[in-house]
Design a protein around this motif. Structure first.
Motif, mmCIF file in Angstrom:
data_model
loop_
_atom_site.group_PDB
_atom_site.id
_atom_site.type_symbol
_atom_site.label_atom_id
_atom_site.label_comp_id
_atom_site.label_asym_id
_atom_site.label_seq_id
_atom_site.Cartn_x
_atom_site.Cartn_y
_atom_site.Cartn_z
ATOM 1 N N ASN A 185 18.929 -25.725 -20.823
ATOM 2 C CA ASN A 185 19.892 -26.226 -19.842
ATOM 3 C C ASN A 185 19.281 -26.245 -18.427
ATOM 4 N N PHE A 186 18.507 -25.197 -18.159
ATOM 5 C CA PHE A 186 17.886 -25.122 -16.835
ATOM 6 C C PHE A 186 16.907 -26.276 -16.645
ATOM 7 N N ILE A 187 16.093 -26.538 -17.667
ATOM 8 C CA ILE A 187 15.102 -27.607 -17.575
ATOM 9 C C ILE A 187 15.794 -28.971 -17.518
ATOM 10 N N GLU A 188 16.875 -29.119 -18.268
ATOM 11 C CA GLU A 188 17.616 -30.394 -18.231
ATOM 12 C C GLU A 188 18.091 -30.680 -16.783
ATOM 13 N N ARG A 189 18.589 -29.625 -16.201
ATOM 14 C CA ARG A 189 19.064 -29.758 -14.821
ATOM 15 C C ARG A 189 17.885 -30.089 -13.901
ATOM 16 N N ALA A 190 16.753 -29.443 -14.117
ATOM 17 C CA ALA A 190 15.556 -29.671 -13.297
ATOM 18 C C ALA A 190 15.083 -31.122 -13.435
ATOM 19 N N VAL A 191 15.139 -31.633 -14.680
ATOM 20 C CA VAL A 191 14.723 -33.026 -14.899
ATOM 21 C C VAL A 191 15.656 -33.963 -14.133
ATOM 22 N N ILE A 192 16.929 -33.654 -14.159
ATOM 23 C CA ILE A 192 17.900 -34.488 -13.432
ATOM 24 C C ILE A 192 17.583 -34.467 -11.930
ATOM 25 N N LEU A 193 17.223 -33.287 -11.462
ATOM 26 C CA LEU A 193 17.003 -33.137 -10.015
ATOM 27 C C LEU A 193 15.618 -33.617 -9.556
ATOM 28 N N SER A 194 14.748 -33.878 -10.503
ATOM 29 C CA SER A 194 13.389 -34.288 -10.134
ATOM 30 C C SER A 194 13.351 -35.791 -9.857
ATOM 31 N N PRO A 195 13.061 -36.193 -8.581
ATOM 32 C CA PRO A 195 13.084 -37.618 -8.261
ATOM 33 C C PRO A 195 11.813 -38.345 -8.713
ATOM 34 N N GLY A 196 10.719 -37.617 -8.783
ATOM 35 C CA GLY A 196 9.465 -38.276 -9.128
ATOM 36 C C GLY A 196 8.875 -37.731 -10.394
ATOM 37 N N SER A 197 7.523 -37.710 -10.391
ATOM 38 C CA SER A 197 6.841 -37.277 -11.603
ATOM 39 C C SER A 197 6.591 -35.763 -11.615
ATOM 40 N N ARG B 11 9.099 -12.396 -25.585
ATOM 41 C CA ARG B 11 7.991 -13.274 -25.952
ATOM 42 C C ARG B 11 7.768 -14.305 -24.841
ATOM 43 N N PRO B 12 7.418 -13.790 -23.621
ATOM 44 C CA PRO B 12 7.258 -14.693 -22.469
ATOM 45 C C PRO B 12 6.155 -15.731 -22.692
ATOM 46 N N GLY B 13 5.256 -15.452 -23.623
ATOM 47 C CA GLY B 13 4.183 -16.410 -23.894
ATOM 48 C C GLY B 13 4.701 -17.740 -24.407
ATOM 49 N N ASP B 14 5.926 -17.736 -24.942
ATOM 50 C CA ASP B 14 6.486 -18.990 -25.475
ATOM 51 C C ASP B 14 7.153 -19.826 -24.391
ATOM 52 N N ILE B 15 7.307 -19.229 -23.159
ATOM 53 C CA ILE B 15 8.066 -19.943 -22.125
ATOM 54 C C ILE B 15 7.360 -21.247 -21.703
ATOM 55 N N PRO B 16 6.057 -21.245 -21.406
ATOM 56 C CA PRO B 16 5.435 -22.508 -20.988
ATOM 57 C C PRO B 16 5.590 -23.624 -22.016
ATOM 58 N N ILE B 17 5.383 -23.307 -23.273
ATOM 59 C CA ILE B 17 5.467 -24.365 -24.298
ATOM 60 C C ILE B 17 6.909 -24.888 -24.430
ATOM 61 N N LEU B 18 7.872 -23.978 -24.278
ATOM 62 C CA LEU B 18 9.273 -24.395 -24.333
ATOM 63 C C LEU B 18 9.599 -25.275 -23.129
ATOM 64 N N VAL B 19 9.086 -24.881 -21.964
ATOM 65 C CA VAL B 19 9.340 -25.672 -20.754
ATOM 66 C C VAL B 19 8.791 -27.083 -20.947
ATOM 67 N N HIS B 20 7.572 -27.183 -21.420
ATOM 68 C CA HIS B 20 6.982 -28.498 -21.647
ATOM 69 C C HIS B 20 7.807 -29.308 -22.659
ATOM 70 N N HIS B 21 8.211 -28.653 -23.694
ATOM 71 C CA HIS B 21 8.986 -29.346 -24.742
ATOM 72 C C HIS B 21 10.294 -29.918 -24.179
ATOM 73 N N PHE B 22 11.000 -29.092 -23.435
ATOM 74 C CA PHE B 22 12.309 -29.551 -22.944
ATOM 75 C C PHE B 22 12.155 -30.587 -21.819
ATOM 76 N N VAL B 23 11.124 -30.429 -21.034
ATOM 77 C CA VAL B 23 10.882 -31.434 -19.993
ATOM 78 C C VAL B 23 10.659 -32.788 -20.655
ATOM 79 N N GLN B 24 9.802 -32.806 -21.659
ATOM 80 C CA GLN B 24 9.490 -34.054 -22.362
ATOM 81 C C GLN B 24 10.745 -34.638 -23.016
ATOM 82 N N LYS B 25 11.497 -33.770 -23.637
ATOM 83 C CA LYS B 25 12.698 -34.207 -24.374
ATOM 84 C C LYS B 25 13.718 -34.854 -23.427
ATOM 85 N N HIS B 26 14.006 -34.160 -22.351
ATOM 86 C CA HIS B 26 15.068 -34.661 -21.477
ATOM 87 C C HIS B 26 14.581 -35.800 -20.598
#
Lengths: 887, 101
Positions: free
Chosen positions: A803-815, A755-770
């Motif tokens: 977990n991947f997105i959490e790590r990405a948020v940590i590594l993201s210095p800006g917006s 169900r790859p169609g759910d990936i963008p919405i999940l990415v947005h959700h976890f980015v916002q959360k973390h």
């Protein structure tokens, strides 16, 4: 006077006399022909006058006498005279109806001008005959009575005293034969010392003086032939005989009665002596109304009244005023009159007004006919004993109530009982409301008593404990082997040497908790037990058990709350904090629909899906949508617990169930009572544990490790696994019955790659959360980043993407979200995957080359068949190492 | 919680530990270990820590003592294997130091 007239009147008078005579009168001629009869003749024989006149007299005689009668009639005519017939002759006449009756006949000749006639006067002597017969029978009976009388009967002349007749008993009691007795003087049978007064008495004897027997009071003695004297009772009565007035003396040998009376008198004297010398018992008697009729010195000592001042007084004065007001004395007498005996303990009052604790036994006194004649009362002063008992009870109460731990309490009870009464066995049987039986707890038992788990459960029927519990009354058994109680528990007690016992109900606040059993190797050991004291001890034990039970219950609840708190704290630490399920794909929507459908039911749910697909999230969603949402959601990851501990985690254990079980533990199953139990990785449950889990699910009850007590449980089960349970069943690694029990409502969670169609919405959700959690502001996700994320197959599914997105948020210095895309090609995994793809691709290209017979370019070449440009195919062949020799 | 099981057969005696070796279970294991010693079980007594999920500092100290008293500490778990290797290393070091001193 006119002679003719006079003659006529005389004739008329004669006629009237003739007709009214009570006897039958017949006038006959010499031939025996009946010439005249009177009315009584008609009545006697049943013939009418007309029928009789002219008939031969023989018709009135029975046939068997007729033949002789003619001759007798002729003989009479030859010598006619007044002649009575019948006296002694047994003459019979015959009625018209054939009936015969005895008669007396008087014949008298009567001379007339026409010759001699005979007048026969016929008298019916039937009644006289009957009276004579009765008299004969009476005489015979008297004679028999005379001879068979158990008393000696002597007929003597009066006033000389010469013996005329004796019966057989007179011979026996005097030792003389009948011949020796008759003709002797009665004085010969009287001891010499009494002869003079006797002679005087005999001379002055008057019948009215001897209306009753003499001797009963007079101590009369007779003398046997052998000179031995014996006590007699004599009754004299005058009799008129043909030989003049005589005296009939009835002589009774009263030796046996005298001996019995003497024995009774001695016994009474002994008893009186004992009663009067008993010091500790106030023994006295009452009349039916309750007035004192006898009093002993001990009664005087205990109660303070002298006999002369208390006899005739009502016994209620011995009671305290409050008892008198309640009518206790009269009530006591009514009870005794009804039941025969009454035993009581209570306060009594002495003459000086002081009180003492009395043990009282009252017994009804009845005569032979059963009529109430009074009461006997025995009162003991139990004040000292009462004080000792109260001190003991106080001590026991203090010990019992200070032990709120049930195990320590049982030890304390055992110790207390040994102070109250000697015994060889003691136990408590406490009511188990779930099993509706009494559960036995041995306090003190003889060696050799071995009861199995079943025998520790006591039914109400057929056991003294059950009887005591049901009736709420003490049950004393003098002989356990008397056949009243036959359960195996009792049989084991008997085999262990126990012979008698006493069972007392344990009642606290009006509620029966169980029974206390005390038993002994001696028969009847508790027949005289102080049930009052034992009952009071039982009451204190009941109170202590109630307290300990309440404390245990509170402790249990506190322990459960502690366990729950600890568990929930653990849960908080490991909580994923999914608040909702994210996604819009049809596969996910189908799962959500299934979740919504099954949640309100209590059905078991089996969630299947790869790791990280959100199985627990769905399980929680089911719980939150169910009626159990207010209760606990308990999770157990079966794969995370060592196999040896899983049973304990699931079902709990008792202290000491195994080494390391240092305290009781409540299992997850019990924690989830009325809530939901989520068994994650259910496929990892060891095979040997699966039957116990199945039983718990089916029977809704289980036992803790190390316990036989069944615990009912109401749990909704949700199980989850990423393993292929069906295959495990086939391979014998999972029980099929448990599998089908779990698979009531399966829910399949699709992996993220499907169900790859759910990936963008999940990415947005976890980015916002973390980002929020890390206090960052990320507003942009580059499109190429999102495309790369969408291309990745996410073998770890949602867990991996988070977990991947959490790590990405940590590594993201800006917006802008900076994703470490290189991590999406995890070396080992990728190598494995690519290896497979490469092999497939290589095989596919080789197949196309073979079909094209090695031609790459052109319309029928392999490149065209594969939809590739020639250069692209060449590049791929180089990359995959495909050479000419391969096709 | 820690479950302690003494397996007498097959093979040499073995104490199997499952769960967390911490808190009150440390003295509990010590008690069980002493019982094994007092019972005179054949040496070495194997101690299987494969299913131990956590070992506290007190637990490590006890395992060290057990190791020095002849316990054969074994585990298939990576985490426990690492701890055991540290215990064995420390014990041997101490032992050597002791001999050396």
């Amino acid at each position: 006077m006119d002679l003719g007239q006079t003659t006529w009147e005389q004739a008329h008078l004669f006629e009237r006399l003739y007709e009214s005579l009570p006897d039958g009168i017949l006038l006959m001629n010499a031939n025996g022909e009946i010439l005249r009869v009177n009315v009584q003749t008609e009545k006697l024989f049943g013939y009418s006058r007309k029928e009789l006149l002219g008939q031969p007299v023989e018709i009135l005689i029975p046939e068997r006498f007729r033949a002789g009668h003619v001759g007798q009639r002729n003989a009479y005519h030859r010598d006619p005279r007044l002649r009575p017939m019948g006296a002694g002759l047994e003459l019979f006449a015959k009625r018209k109806d054939g009936a015969e009756f005895p008669v007396d006949i008087m014949l008298s000749p009567f001379k007339t001008d026409e010759g001699m006639l005979v007048v026969a006067v016929v008298r019916d002597i039937k009644e006289r005959k009957r009276a004579e017969h009765a008299l004969q029978e009476s005489r015979a009976m008297l004679e028999k009575l005379f001879e068979s009388s158990p008393d000696g009967i002597v007929l003597v002349t009066s006033p000389e005293g010469r013996i005329v007749r004796v019966n057989a008993q007179a011979e026996r009691i005097s030792g003389y034969s009948r011949d020796e007795l008759v003709g002797r003087s009665v004085d010969d049978f009287i001891p010499p010392r009494s002869r003079n007064p006797h002679g005087l008495n005999r001379l002055t004897y008057r019948p009215e003086d001897r209306a009753e027997g003499a001797g009963a009071i007079l101590e009369l003695y007779a003398k046997r032939k052998d000179g031995v004297e014996f006590p007699v009772e004599i009754t004299c009565s005058p009799v008129e005989t043909d030989d003049g007035e005589m005296v009939l003396g009835v002589v009774r040998d009263v030796t046996a009665r005298k001996q019995a009376e003497d024995a009774l008198r001695q016994s009474e004297e002994r008893l009186r002596s004992i009663v009067e010398t008993v010091k500790d018992y106030a023994i006295f008697t009452l009349d039916p109304e309750g007035r004192v009729t006898s009093w002993t010195p001990a009664a005087e000592r205990i109660k303070g009244y002298r006999a002369e001042e208390i006899i005739g007084q009502h016994f209620s004065r011995f009671y305290p005023p409050e008892d008198i007001e309640r009518g206790k004395p009269d009530q006591e007498l009514r009870l005794v009159a009804e039941h025969g005996r009454f035993e009581d303990e209570g306060w009594r009052v002495r003459k000086n007004g002081s009180r003492f604790w009395a043990n009282v036994v009252v017994t009804a006194l009845r005569d032979n006919a059963g009529n109430l004649r009074g009461f006997s009362k025995i009162t003991r002063d139990f004040t000292a004993r009462k004080q000792a008992e109260e001190a003991l009870l106080l001590e026991i109460t203090s010990v019992l109530l200070s032990n709120l731990d049930i195990r320590r309490l049982l030890s304390a009870i055992s110790a207390c009982l040994s102070q109250v009464t000697p015994h060889d066995y003691s136990s408590l049987a406490l009511y188990d409301p779930e099993l509706r039986k009494l559960r036995l707890h041995l306090l003190n038992s003889p060696a050799g008593l071995d009861l199995n788990a079943e025998e520790m459960l006591i039914p109400f029927e057929g056991t003294p404990a059950g009887l005591s519990f049901s009736s709420r009354q003490p049950v004393v058994v003098d002989r356990l082997d008397d056949g009243r109680f036959t359960t195996s528990t009792i049989q084991h007690l008997i085999e262990a040497g126990i012979r008698s016992g006493c069972w007392l109900p344990l009642i606290s606040h009006g509620r029966p908790l169980g029974t206390l059993g005390i038993a002994s190797v001696k028969e009847g050991a508790f027949a005289k037990a102080n049930l009052n004291l034992l009952s009071q001890v039982a009451n204190q034990i009941a109170l202590a058990i109630d307290n300990a039970s309440a404390v245990s219950q509170i402790n249990g609840l506190a322990q459960r709350l502690t366990e729950e708190k600890r568990y929930l704290e653990d849960e908080l630490r490991t909580e994923y904090n999914f608040e909702e399920i994210i996604g819009e794909s049809p596969a996910l929507k189908r799962v959500l629909k299934q979740t919504e459908t099954v949640a309100p039911t209590d059905a078991t749910v089996l969630i299947l899906g790869e790791t990280g697909t959100g199985k627990e999230l769905v399980a929680r969603a089911i719980h939150n949508l169910s009626a159990r949402r207010e209760r606990t959601f308990v999770k157990l990851n079966c794969a995370a617990i060592p196999g040896g501990l899983l049973e304990s985690e699931l079902f709990g254990h008792e202290k000491g169930a195994f080494t390391g079980a240092i305290s009781q533990k409540i299992g997850r199953l019990q924690l989830a009572h009325q809530g939901t139990l989520f068994l994650d990785e259910v496929g990892d449950i060891p095979l040997e544990l699966q039957p116990k889990l199945l039983r718990a699910l089916q029977e809704k009850e289980f036992e803790r490790l190390g316990s036989t007590r069944t615990i009912p449980v109401d749990v909704r089960l949700i199980a989850a696994t990423n393993r292929d349970l069906a295959k495990m069943v086939k391979d014998g690694q999972f029980r099929s019955d448990l599998y089908y029990r779990l698979r009531v409502f399966p829910i399949h969670l699709a992996p993220l790659r499907e169900r790859p169609g759910d990936i963008p919405i999940l990415v947005h959700h976890f980015v916002q959360k973390h980002a929020r959690r890390m206090n960052k502001r990320i507003s942009t996700i580059p499109p190429e980043t999102m495309q790369a994320l969408g291309r990745w197959h996410w073998p770890g599914n949602i867990r991996e993407i988070e977990n991947f997105i959490e790590r990405a948020v940590i590594l993201s210095p800006g917006s802008v979200l900076r994703v470490p895309l290189s991590e999406l090609a995890e070396p080992e995994m990728r190598a494995t995957e690519l290896s497979t793809l490469e092999a497939t691709e290589r095989e596919h290209i080789l197949r196309a080359l073979r079909e094209a017979k090695g031609v790459i370019a052109g319309p029928n070449g392999a490149a065209a068949r594969l939809g590739l440009r020639r250069t692209t195919l060449n590049n791929k062949m180089r990359k995959l190492g495909i050479t000419r020799k391969d096709f | 919680m820690l479950r302690i099981t003494l397996l007498r057969e097959p093979g040499p005696p073995m104490l199997k530990l499952e769960g967390k070796l911490s808190g009150p279970w440390v003295p509990e294991l010590e008690r069980s270990w002493n019982e094994c010693l007092n019972e005179g079980l054949a040496r070495p007594v194997q101690v299987d820590l494969s299913d131990v999920t956590f070992i506290s500092t007190e637990g490590e100290t006890l395992l060290k003592t057990m190791f020095q008293q002849g316990a054969d500490l074994q585990s298939h778990s990576l985490m426990t294997q690492f701890i055991l290797s540290q215990i064995k290393k420390d014990s041997n070091g101490n032992h050597n130091t002791g001999n050396g001193g």
